[in-house]
Structures are given as structure tokens and as C-alpha cells.
Design an enzyme around this catalytic site. Structure first.
Site, PDB file in Angstrom:
ATOM      1  N   SER A  65      -3.152  -8.450   0.764  1.00  0.00           N
ATOM      2  CA  SER A  65      -4.286  -8.436   1.941  1.00  0.00           C
ATOM      3  C   SER A  65      -5.099  -9.379   1.530  1.00  0.00           C
ATOM      4  O   SER A  65      -5.421  -9.671   0.709  1.00  0.00           O
ATOM      5  CB  SER A  65      -4.663  -7.054   1.919  1.00  0.00           C
ATOM      6  OG  SER A  65      -3.764  -5.890   1.741  1.00  0.00           O
TER       7      SER A  65
HETATM    8  N1  SAH Z   1      -1.783  -3.695  -1.889  1.00  0.00           N
HETATM    9  C1  SAH Z   1      -1.029  -5.023  -2.125  1.00  0.00           C
HETATM   10  C2  SAH Z   1      -0.561  -5.434  -0.531  1.00  0.00           C
HETATM   11  C3  SAH Z   1       0.130  -4.489   0.186  1.00  0.00           C
HETATM   12  S1  SAH Z   1       1.295  -5.179   1.308  1.00  0.00           S
HETATM   13  C4  SAH Z   1      -1.723  -6.046  -2.935  1.00  0.00           C
HETATM   14  O1  SAH Z   1      -2.770  -6.053  -3.298  1.00  0.00           O
HETATM   15  O2  SAH Z   1      -0.877  -7.038  -2.731  1.00  0.00           O
HETATM   16  C5  SAH Z   1       2.348  -3.525   1.661  1.00  0.00           C
HETATM   17  C6  SAH Z   1       3.124  -3.024   0.665  1.00  0.00           C
HETATM   18  O3  SAH Z   1       3.513  -1.570   1.155  1.00  0.00           O
HETATM   19  C7  SAH Z   1       4.556  -3.961   0.600  1.00  0.00           C
HETATM   20  O4  SAH Z   1       4.638  -4.540  -0.650  1.00  0.00           O
HETATM   21  C8  SAH Z   1       5.480  -3.028   1.034  1.00  0.00           C
HETATM   22  O5  SAH Z   1       6.651  -3.387   0.393  1.00  0.00           O
HETATM   23  C9  SAH Z   1       4.979  -1.663   0.762  1.00  0.00           C
HETATM   24  N2  SAH Z   1       5.629  -0.603   1.405  1.00  0.00           N
HETATM   25  C10 SAH Z   1       5.896  -0.616   2.789  1.00  0.00           C
HETATM   26  N3  SAH Z   1       6.279   0.754   2.873  1.00  0.00           N
HETATM   27  C11 SAH Z   1       6.072   1.560   1.881  1.00  0.00           C
HETATM   28  C12 SAH Z   1       6.443   2.818   1.587  1.00  0.00           C
HETATM   29  N4  SAH Z   1       7.113   3.658   2.365  1.00  0.00           N
HETATM   30  N5  SAH Z   1       6.382   3.194   0.404  1.00  0.00           N
HETATM   31  C13 SAH Z   1       5.750   2.291  -0.712  1.00  0.00           C
HETATM   32  N6  SAH Z   1       5.500   1.204  -0.456  1.00  0.00           N
HETATM   33  C14 SAH Z   1       5.909   0.673   1.023  1.00  0.00           C
END
Ligand code: SAH
Length: 207
Positions: free
Chosen positions: A57
Site C-alpha cells: 500500500s
Molecule cells: N498490507 C500489505 C498490503 C496488502 S494488499 C502490505 O503491507 O504489503 C492486500 C492483501 O490482502 C493481498 O496480499 C491479498 O492477497 C490479501 N487478501 C485478499 N483477500 C484476502 C482474504 N480474504 N484473506 C486474507 N488475505 C486476503
């Protein structure tokens, strides 16, 4: 190392008031959380691609979410969407313990390796569906959702908030906003905040 993270924190100062959040940004080397091909841009205030088609992000949004969670050094935190692990590493500096959930095992494993190499010991990694939270570890003082569940706040996450606990989540479809929910006993206070754009929180098929 360290100078660039400090410069990033300085650039966020006009939008982020909490000095502890800025210190955390200054202390965590974001370059370790991005692919080699993106390393030169690691300290720009932009989201960047990571593996599995996901993104790390934008630092400003991460810093604002940390500020909105108003963390205490003893807090138990649930982080949904581990991705690169950057957000989890920052949460870990500001809170007591972090449980971070990711649906892609490969991302969870990579994040675990990076955090271990940085000496971060207060993060537990869970591969699973963040939509349902982590009931076996609830209640949480803070819940950070780094993926967008759509128009509805996941009920399970609200239920896993401790009294006084805060949940920060991007809500909406094409146009998302951050929402902060604070539990006061049986009541949930909701506050709508700034526009953001996150990848979707994927619903696992239910069987
Ligand atoms: N916080 C992260 C960026 C998040 S991007 C950082 O600091 O890099 C969002 C993430 O959520 C992705 O890796 C995606 O695979 C995950 N995601 C999406 N749906 C999800 C779910 N239902 N349960 C767990 N993770 C999920």
C-alpha cells in the site's frame, strides 16, 4: 540504510500528526518489502506491485491507518492482508502483538522471512481467510484491514473487537473510503474518513 525511511517519514509529516507513527515509518526499511525491480522506488509515496498480483500500500495511507488505530504498546492487533508484511512490521513497532492473515501462502512465507531478518518477533503469521477474522485469538484492541471487502463491513470483524477496540477498513466498490469503527460496550461508533483505493478482500468459496 535508514536515511531514506527517515526522509519518507519527513514527507508524510504534513498529513500525519502522530509522532510515534512517523518514528515507526522512519525505522522500517520499506525497500526490504518490495521486489528487487521496485527497490529504487521503495521510498516514493506510492503503492508498488508485489508478487501474486498484489500491492504494497501507499505509505501515506498506511501511516494514516496506523494513526487512526491509536495503538498502545500492549495492544493485541489483527492485520488482514499481510501482503509484503510492511504494514504488519509497522503495527508490530507500535503494539504488543500482531496476528497477520494472508490468503496467499507464498506471500505469508515471504513476509515471515523478511520480518525474521529484521528481528521482529511479535508477529504471528496465519494463512487463511481474513474475512472471518481470527475468532480463536479474539478479542483484539485493533483490527487493520488492508483490502476492500466491498460495501459491507465484515460482521465477524466487528464481533472480534474488544471494548474500546478500533477497526479501520476501506469500504466501497469503485469509490472506497476508510471507515473507523470503535466498540463502546454493545455500541459501535462509525466514522467515515478519506477516500482510498485497495485491492479487493477476496471471499473464499464457502462449502
Ligand atoms: N498490507 C500489505 C498490503 C496488502 S494488499 C502490505 O503491507 O504489503 C492486500 C492483501 O490482502 C493481498 O496480499 C491479498 O492477497 C490479501 N487478501 C485478499 N483477500 C484476502 C482474504 N480474504 N484473506 C486474507 N488475505 C486476503
Amino acid at each position: 540504510m535508514g536515511i531514506e525511511a527517515r526522509e519518507l517519514a519527513d514527507r508524510l509529516r504534513s498529513a500525519v500528526a502522530d509522532p510515534q507513527v512517523l518514528s515507526a515509518i522512519a525505522a522500517v526499511p520499506r525497500e526490504r518489502f518490495v521486489p528487487d525491480s521496485e527497490r529504487e522506488r521503495a521510498y516514493e509515496n506510492i503503492a508498488l506491485p508485489i508478487s501474486c498480483g498484489q500491492t504494497i500500500s501507499q505509505p501515506l495511507v498506511v501511516a494514516r491507518m496506523l494513526e487512526l488505530l491509536a495503538l498502545d504498546a500492549r495492544d493485541r492487533v489483527l492485520d488482514i492482508g499481510t501482503g509484503s508484511g510492511y504494514h504488519a512490521a509497522l503495527l508490530a513497532r507500535l503494539a504488543g502483538h500482531v496476528w497477520t492473515i494472508e490468503r496467499h501462502a507464498a506471500l505469508s512465507e515471504q513476509a515471515r522471512t523478511v520480518l525474521a531478518s529484521l528481528g521482529v518477533e511479535n508477529v504471528s503469521f496465519v494463512v487463511g481467510d481474513g474475512y472471518i477474522g481470527l475468532p480463536e485469538r479474539a478479542p483484539f484492541d485493533a483490527i487493520n484491514v488492508a483490502a476492500a471487502p466491498g460495501e459491507e463491513i465484515p460482521r465477524a470483524l466487528e464481533q472480534q473487537l474488544a471494548d474500546g477496540g478500533r477497526l479501520v477498513v476501506p469500504i466501497g466498490g469503485a469509490n472506497q473510503h476508510l471507515i473507523r469503527i470503535t466498540r463502546r460496550g454493545d455500541r459501535l461508533e462509525r466514522k467515515r474518513l478519506e477516500p482510498v483505493r485497495f485491492v479487493p478482500l477476496v471471499r473464499e468459496p464457502e462449502d
